[in-house]
Design a protein around this motif. Sequence first.
Motif, PDB file in Angstrom:
ATOM      1  N   UNK A 122       0.819  -1.213   0.000  1.00 56.94           N
ATOM      2  CA  UNK A 122       0.000   0.000   0.000  1.00 56.94           C
ATOM      3  C   UNK A 122       0.846   1.255   0.000  1.00 56.94           C
ATOM      4  N   UNK A 123       1.924   1.248   0.794  1.00 54.95           N
ATOM      5  CA  UNK A 123       2.831   2.404   0.819  1.00 54.95           C
ATOM      6  C   UNK A 123       3.512   2.598  -0.537  1.00 54.95           C
ATOM      7  N   UNK A 124       3.883   1.484  -1.168  1.00 54.20           N
ATOM      8  CA  UNK A 124       4.503   1.574  -2.487  1.00 54.20           C
ATOM      9  C   UNK A 124       3.555   2.205  -3.493  1.00 54.20           C
ATOM     10  N   UNK A 125       2.300   1.774  -3.486  1.00 51.91           N
ATOM     11  CA  UNK A 125       1.330   2.313  -4.439  1.00 51.91           C
ATOM     12  C   UNK A 125       1.059   3.795  -4.178  1.00 51.91           C
ATOM     13  N   UNK A 126       1.005   4.174  -2.898  1.00 49.12           N
ATOM     14  CA  UNK A 126       0.744   5.574  -2.561  1.00 49.12           C
ATOM     15  C   UNK A 126       1.909   6.484  -2.936  1.00 49.12           C
ATOM     16  N   UNK A 127       3.131   5.948  -2.940  1.00 44.52           N
ATOM     17  CA  UNK A 127       4.311   6.769  -3.202  1.00 44.52           C
ATOM     18  C   UNK A 127       4.737   6.774  -4.668  1.00 44.52           C
ATOM     19  N   UNK A 128       4.029   6.022  -5.521  1.00 41.57           N
ATOM     20  CA  UNK A 128       4.419   5.973  -6.932  1.00 41.57           C
ATOM     21  C   UNK A 128       4.199   7.317  -7.618  1.00 41.57           C
ATOM     22  N   UNK A 129       5.191   7.811  -8.353  1.00 41.84           N
ATOM     23  CA  UNK A 129       4.968   9.026  -9.146  1.00 41.84           C
ATOM     24  C   UNK A 129       4.110   8.695 -10.359  1.00 41.84           C
ATOM     25  N   UNK A 130       3.535   9.696 -11.030  1.00 41.49           N
ATOM     26  CA  UNK A 130       2.770   9.417 -12.254  1.00 41.49           C
ATOM     27  C   UNK A 130       3.650   8.704 -13.280  1.00 41.49           C
ATOM     28  N   UNK A 131       3.164   7.580 -13.806  1.00 47.09           N
ATOM     29  CA  UNK A 131       4.006   6.815 -14.731  1.00 47.09           C
ATOM     30  C   UNK A 131       3.376   6.551 -16.083  1.00 47.09           C
TER      31      UNK A 131
END
Length: 200
Positions: free
Chosen positions: A89-98
């Motif tokens: 969940x933290x990974x998904x929340x911290x992803x920049x626009x890709x």
Amino acid sequence: MGWIPDDVIEEMRGSHQLGIFLRVDTDPALHMWFGVHDIQTGFDSIDPDGTVYLGGGVLQGVPTLEVLVNGTADSVEFTVSGIDPATGGKMLDSLPPLRGAAVQLGLTTLDQYYQPMSKIIPIWTGTASHVSESSPMVTANESPSLTLALSVVSGETTRSRASRSLWSAPHQKAISPTDLFCDGTARLSRGVQPVWPHYT
């Protein structure tokens, strides 16, 4: 020395360790390789001064990589599995626009100390489409985990947009109103050989 260094070619002729590297051109860029520790290296044309590629774990399988052919772009997925739900969940929340970011895949051989023998040799370029997540079913004695997947396409389209696999005169004129290139495709689909213009 050519595009692939001579010592890398020589290493590939025998038993060798292969390093596979993935770069996603987000802001900041994601640098990952399929191994268990971090490595300082880079693509000559993209990060000539080098950067740190994070170890993403052992690669279980390489997806089939294809290029854009006849307007059809293939989609591949790069996955990371075994992540606990809180970390995922933290990974998904911290992803920049890709969406639309360039994705470069490259490789090189590793020496006896598991260090790259050359700069990363680029072999495939794609376009990031989207991230998906899944969670396999677990029993009462197992811990839940997440699998995150990055969908990447080759060519100019992304997964949620239809690829240009069918070309007709109306489609072509919507892009370029004065282009007559596809005016004969309807007759061609019926088995009629159209007369193509001769330009001198």
